[in-house]
Scaffold this active site. Structure first.
Site, PDB file in Angstrom:
ATOM      1  N   THR A  97      51.023  -1.337  77.939  1.00  0.00           N
ATOM      2  CA  THR A  97      52.269  -1.008  78.776  1.00  0.00           C
ATOM      3  C   THR A  97      52.292  -2.046  79.690  1.00  0.00           C
ATOM      4  OG1 THR A  97      52.589   1.107  78.057  1.00  0.00           O
ATOM      5  CG2 THR A  97      53.999   0.318  79.779  1.00  0.00           C
ATOM      6  N   LYS A 172      59.519   0.851  75.526  1.00  0.00           N
ATOM      7  CA  LYS A 172      58.399   1.772  76.370  1.00  0.00           C
ATOM      8  C   LYS A 172      58.744   2.187  77.472  1.00  0.00           C
ATOM      9  CE  LYS A 172      54.403   3.960  76.980  1.00  0.00           C
ATOM     10  NZ  LYS A 172      53.044   3.429  76.996  1.00  0.00           N
ATOM     11  N   LYS A 240      52.323   2.992  87.637  1.00  0.00           N
ATOM     12  CA  LYS A 240      52.687   1.464  87.240  1.00  0.00           C
ATOM     13  C   LYS A 240      53.856   1.365  86.319  1.00  0.00           C
ATOM     14  CE  LYS A 240      50.343  -0.150  83.887  1.00  0.00           C
ATOM     15  NZ  LYS A 240      50.793  -0.257  82.332  1.00  0.00           N
TER      16      LYS A 240
END
Length: 293
Positions: A97, A172, A240
């Site tokens: 990701t 995502k 993150k």
């Protein structure tokens, strides 16, 4: 089954994916920053190489699954990285990701070398990786996706092309925005039900049968009851992701107040020293250690 696979990044999820590829009969070359994390895979038949470039030289398709965008950049663009050894006809697939911008940069560099690239982050956590039921969100060309779909099928239950380079990462981010809400809702629900004196196992069973059912509840609530905070997905990695999602939202002139709140909560959790716990550790903000959840 004639393709030789390279896999860079054999952490919690990457190692499970490699096992599925090996079981399906593929030759798999591996590299990980901590070599010992590949020991079990090598015992199962994977081949260790000393650098990402070495993996690339001996592979037709190279998967990457590392921690942060800075790690992705290093693996692809450094002196001993993928593009140092990449050649025409190869396909690179980043399962990390990361950011849509970096995915587009990788795609551009790949095209310049006659290679194909996909950004293909996954959802499903450690259990999905172990069971081979991950969801893959794919960005890139139809040609590349058709080539790699049989490989996706070895470790996923769904792998859909979302659009051009960067689209997998955008999808995502949409996923992580949704997960942020279900994680805060699930943990607050447990705190509330506990304070009300309810039987938490019964509550979880009942809610999973109704409109409140969601992936976080189904997969993490019972872990919390067992005080199991092992990482299906690390707090530090989820934080993150939320930062990336909010950065991308700002570029789109969007304000996402619930996602901002979730980010603040996970920042508090990391500041308390829980960055290497699983995301279900969010409940620790409300529940002192040792008290039943």
């Amino acid at each position: 089954m004639d393709k030789t696979i390279g896999f860079i990044g054999t952490g919690v999820m990457g190692s499970s994916i490699v096992r599925h590829l090996l079981r399906s009969g593929y030759t798999v070359n591996v590299y990980n920053r901590t070599k010992s994390k590949t020991d079990d895979l090598v015992r199962r038949g994977a081949i260790w190489w000393d650098t990402p470039a070495d993996v690339t030289k001996h592979s037709d398709v190279i998967f990457t699954m590392v921690g942060f965008p800075s790690d992705v950049e290093e693996v692809y663009f450094d002196e001993y990285g993928i593009f140092e050894a990449g050649k025409s006809g190869q396909v690179v697939v980043d399962l990390t990701t990361s950011t849509p911008t970096l995915a587009q940069r990788i795609d551009k560099e790949a095209v310049s070398k006659g290679m194909l690239a996909l950004d293909a982050p996954v959802s499903g956590g450690d259990l999905g990786a172990q069971k081979g039921t991950l969801t893959v969100m794919v960005g890139g060309s139809q040609e590349a996706h058709e080539q790699i779909k049989p490989l996706f099928d070895t470790f996923s239950s769904a792998a859909e092309l979302q659009g051009p380079a960067g689209s997998g990462q955008h999808t995502k981010m949409a996923n992580q925005i949704m997960i942020a809400g279900t994680m805060t809702g699930m943990t607050e629900m447990l705190v509330y039900a506990d304070a009300a004196g309810l039987d938490l196992k019964k509550v979880i069973h009942t809610l999973n049968a109704g409109a409140a059912q969601n992936w976080s509840l189904a997969n993490y609530a019972l872990r919390i009851l067992k005080q199991d905070y092992s990482p299906g997905f690390f707090v530090k990695h989820f934080l993150k992701d939320l930062k990336i999602a909010l950065d991308e939202a700002e570029k789109l002139s969007l304000d996402l107040p619930a996602t901002k709140q979730a980010k603040q909560l996970y920042e508090q959790l990391q500041e308390k020293g829980h960055g290497d716990d699983g995301t279900q550790a969010l409940i620790k903000l409300w529940r002192p250690e040792g008290k039943r959840s």
